[in-house]
Design a protein around this motif. Sequence first.
Motif, short mmCIF file in Angstrom:
data_model
loop_
_atom_site.label_atom_id
_atom_site.label_comp_id
_atom_site.label_asym_id
_atom_site.label_seq_id
_atom_site.Cartn_x
_atom_site.Cartn_y
_atom_site.Cartn_z
N ASN A 181 48.20 -12.70 28.38
CA ASN A 181 49.12 -13.41 29.35
C ASN A 181 48.80 -14.76 29.80
N LEU A 182 49.01 -15.58 28.96
CA LEU A 182 49.85 -16.98 28.71
C LEU A 182 50.32 -17.68 30.32
N LEU A 183 49.87 -18.35 31.25
CA LEU A 183 50.68 -18.94 32.44
C LEU A 183 50.53 -20.16 32.64
N PHE A 184 51.67 -20.58 32.52
CA PHE A 184 52.15 -21.91 32.47
C PHE A 184 52.78 -22.77 33.33
N SER A 185 52.87 -23.37 34.56
CA SER A 185 52.98 -23.69 35.28
C SER A 185 53.26 -25.15 35.69
N ALA A 186 53.81 -26.29 35.98
CA ALA A 186 53.84 -27.52 36.41
C ALA A 186 53.51 -27.65 37.84
N THR A 187 53.65 -26.59 39.25
CA THR A 187 52.97 -26.61 40.45
C THR A 187 52.33 -25.26 40.51
N PHE A 188 51.62 -24.94 41.45
CA PHE A 188 50.91 -23.87 42.30
C PHE A 188 51.51 -23.37 43.42
N PRO A 189 52.62 -22.75 43.99
CA PRO A 189 52.42 -22.79 45.03
C PRO A 189 52.75 -21.43 45.18
N LYS A 190 52.49 -20.32 46.52
CA LYS A 190 51.74 -18.93 46.26
C LYS A 190 52.52 -18.08 46.00
N SER A 191 54.06 -18.17 45.25
CA SER A 191 54.28 -17.02 44.96
C SER A 191 53.49 -17.09 43.48
N VAL A 192 53.35 -18.44 42.89
CA VAL A 192 53.02 -18.34 41.80
C VAL A 192 51.56 -18.06 41.19
N GLU A 193 50.71 -18.01 42.95
CA GLU A 193 50.05 -18.22 42.57
C GLU A 193 49.31 -15.79 43.15
N ALA A 194 50.75 -15.63 42.86
CA ALA A 194 50.50 -14.46 43.28
C ALA A 194 49.74 -13.29 42.32
N LEU A 195 51.20 -14.42 41.72
CA LEU A 195 51.67 -13.70 40.29
C LEU A 195 50.22 -13.53 39.27
N ALA A 196 50.22 -14.83 39.46
CA ALA A 196 48.71 -14.99 38.75
C ALA A 196 47.24 -13.82 38.96
N ALA A 197 47.47 -13.57 40.76
CA ALA A 197 46.71 -12.47 40.77
C ALA A 197 46.66 -11.15 40.40
N ALA A 198 48.04 -11.10 40.41
CA ALA A 198 48.38 -9.57 40.06
C ALA A 198 47.97 -9.66 38.41
N GLN A 199 48.71 -10.27 37.46
CA GLN A 199 48.91 -10.54 35.97
C GLN A 199 48.08 -10.76 34.99
N LEU A 200 47.00 -11.56 35.73
CA LEU A 200 45.97 -12.86 34.28
C LEU A 200 44.88 -11.32 34.86
N ARG A 201 43.75 -11.78 34.19
CA ARG A 201 42.34 -10.75 33.71
C ARG A 201 41.77 -12.04 33.57
N GLU A 202 40.92 -12.31 34.92
CA GLU A 202 39.81 -13.12 34.70
C GLU A 202 40.21 -14.42 33.38
#
Length: 411
Positions: A181-202
Amino acid sequence: MSFQTLGLGPAVMRALRDQGYHAPTPVQQAAIPAVLAGGDLLALAPTGSGKTAAYALPLLQQLLQSNPQRDPRALLLLPTRELAVQVGDALRELSRHLPQRLRVAVVFGGVSINPQLMGLRGGCDIVVATPGRLLDIVDHNGLRLDAVRHLVLDEADRLLALGFAEELQRVLGLLPAQRQNLLFSATFPKSVEALAAAQLREPQRITVAAEAPRLEAIRQRSIVVDTDKRTPLLRHLLETEGWQRALVFVATKYATEHVSDKLWAKGIKAAALHGELSQGGRAKVLVALKSGEVAVLVATDLAARGLDIPELPAVINYDLPRSPADYTHRIGRTGRAGATGDAVSFVPPASEAHFRLIEKRQGRRVEREQIAGYEATEEAPASDPNGGVKGKRKSKKDKLREAAAAAAVKD
């Protein structure tokens, strides 16, 4: 640092040379080795930082090293049609120079689904998609996602901000659990933080700061003008300043069409670009701009996101942006690649306080001008200390607290 130090193989290096790539950008330096290592990645990087190549190059190398299949092994999700087309074109250009042909499919809404279904009949290695159309393709049995081994969420903040959260969750549910999983984002709002926590592994996390526009290369101007004189003034500037191209920002879809029609009626080749245009209509406008058939693009902020217009000498704020950040983003479209540019803002008397706050936030005063024959006659309203800048108006709770405090004093 050179691309050769990042772990890319000979085939991808040849493709780079053929495409004219020279030195990697900061996000490419950090991301390419991380992607090649096979782990998950969370990258905070602004638009224009080179992030497409940062994930495209290592993905192409990984696909060359794995066994071909009929179903896609890599899935790239993007928020808009323009970005999907742009990324798809970049992948096709890079893969065109590889020894093994990699098939790239691009699917997005706003056009007929049938040609896209036909194009997928022979299978593909990489699919670049907007979430809604991807799900339509799957529902039509045009694509299976159980072979996907690499998932890229590009501009994740915009994917969520544009209302794709539900579609995104449905897509994720169709993918195999074992994947990169590769997640690229220009900003890091809570919604993206939650998505990253749920989908990315370490995940490995990298952050690339946005490169500030070279404001010293941009001549900023502010012209005081009545609201109803902006279109004649715009026409006057376009006829007298000698700009070969210009990007005009307005606030609404209606304004893009109204202003461009007024310019065209006076012999100025202008076109409107807004979010409700069909994909075919958008593509036609951009091709006309690149060919010189159109010289002036009148656009909203939403439609202009992700556009890269080379050699753009002028940006005009027909309507002022809502926030200072948007102002900086707009004027940064000119004055690029060592060139200079003009950024002109129309400031009706009613918008003076708003523009003063924009000046304050960028720490720079822009002297007011008046153009002969277009002088302002309107009177400014009572001063608004907040200037209407987004995020600085009093909230409803603040107003209620102030009213309660005033009532308490009276009592």
